[in-house]
Motif scaffolding. Structure first.
Motif, mmCIF file in Angstrom:
data_model
loop_
_atom_site.group_PDB
_atom_site.id
_atom_site.type_symbol
_atom_site.label_atom_id
_atom_site.label_comp_id
_atom_site.label_asym_id
_atom_site.label_seq_id
_atom_site.Cartn_x
_atom_site.Cartn_y
_atom_site.Cartn_z
ATOM 1 N N HIS A 58 30.623 41.447 43.918
ATOM 2 C CA HIS A 58 30.073 40.532 42.931
ATOM 3 C C HIS A 58 30.801 39.199 43.059
ATOM 4 N N ARG A 59 30.245 38.199 42.423
ATOM 5 C CA ARG A 59 30.921 36.911 42.299
ATOM 6 C C ARG A 59 31.074 36.674 40.819
ATOM 7 N N ALA A 60 32.263 36.287 40.380
ATOM 8 C CA ALA A 60 32.503 36.039 38.963
ATOM 9 C C ALA A 60 32.988 34.618 38.763
ATOM 10 N N CYS A 61 32.534 34.014 37.676
ATOM 11 C CA CYS A 61 32.983 32.689 37.278
ATOM 12 C C CYS A 61 33.324 32.759 35.802
ATOM 13 N N ILE A 63 37.209 44.922 39.037
ATOM 14 C CA ILE A 63 36.484 44.433 37.864
ATOM 15 C C ILE A 63 37.418 44.360 36.663
ATOM 16 N N ASP A 64 38.275 45.367 36.504
ATOM 17 C CA ASP A 64 39.249 45.367 35.405
ATOM 18 C C ASP A 64 40.176 44.158 35.478
ATOM 19 N N ARG A 65 40.601 43.778 36.687
ATOM 20 C CA ARG A 65 41.479 42.610 36.832
ATOM 21 C C ARG A 65 40.797 41.335 36.371
ATOM 22 N N VAL A 66 39.532 41.169 36.726
ATOM 23 C CA VAL A 66 38.791 39.976 36.310
ATOM 24 C C VAL A 66 38.630 39.949 34.791
ATOM 25 N N LEU A 67 38.268 41.074 34.227
ATOM 26 C CA LEU A 67 38.092 41.143 32.774
ATOM 27 C C LEU A 67 39.410 40.910 32.040
ATOM 28 N N ALA A 107 42.726 37.467 28.695
ATOM 29 C CA ALA A 107 44.019 36.838 28.432
ATOM 30 C C ALA A 107 43.835 35.428 27.873
ATOM 31 N N ARG A 108 42.664 34.870 28.046
ATOM 32 C CA ARG A 108 42.378 33.520 27.553
ATOM 33 C C ARG A 108 41.790 33.536 26.143
ATOM 34 N N GLY A 109 41.626 34.714 25.580
ATOM 35 C CA GLY A 109 41.070 34.859 24.235
ATOM 36 C C GLY A 109 39.890 35.804 24.253
ATOM 37 N N ALA A 138 33.643 46.574 31.235
ATOM 38 C CA ALA A 138 33.785 45.589 30.155
ATOM 39 C C ALA A 138 33.877 46.306 28.816
ATOM 40 N N ARG A 139 33.007 47.257 28.604
ATOM 41 C CA ARG A 139 33.047 48.019 27.348
ATOM 42 C C ARG A 139 34.368 48.754 27.185
#
Length: 138
Positions: free
Chosen positions: A21-24, A45-49, A54-56, A76-77
């Motif tokens: 996937h690509r995430a932004c 995926i867990d690392r991206v989430l 961490a930003r809120g 995510a859930r």
């Protein structure tokens, strides 16, 4: 369709693919926090989430809620991150509202995030992914 509660501090758009996937991640102020390629596995995926969270308060937005998008939704859930779905036709139409016309996964991920960010009134065509939807996702 069940609405989701905004606003959020971070909006993570996932342009979902079969193997990767690509995430932004776009912050509430409009700045891009990160673009990242994400393999289709739980740890990545867990690392991206986690980085977005961490930003809120974060919202993950996917362009596929069945089959290839289910891992992102499940993770995510599990992380306590709300999830929304931006249907492909809405993403395609929204893309024309942003500068540039290149068709790249990175741009698509940003369009997905910014579209969700720009319309908390109705999330600009996003739908909440919840357990009552017809996709059978949990």
């Amino acid at each position: 369709m069940q609405p989701f509660e905004g606003p959020y501090d971070a909006y993570v758009g996932f342009d979902v693919g079969k193997l990767a996937h690509r995430a932004c991640c776009v912050l509430a102020g409009g700045a891009v926090a990160f673009y990242v390629g994400v393999t289709n596995d739980e740890a990545a995926i867990d690392r991206v989430l986690a980085e977005a969270s961490a930003r809120g308060r974060a919202l993950a937005v996917v362009d596929q809620r069945r089959n290839i998008g289910t891992t992102v939704i499940r993770r995510a859930r599990a992380a306590g991150v709300e999830v929304a779905y931006l249907p492909g036709i809405a993403a395609s139409r929204a893309s024309s509202l942003f500068p540039g016309d290149a068709k790249t996964d990175e741009r698509d991920a940003e369009v997905i995030a910014r579209t969700a960010m720009g319309g908390n009134q109705a999330a600009s065509g996003c739908e909440a992914c919840d357990s009552s939807n017809s996709s059978g996702l949990m």
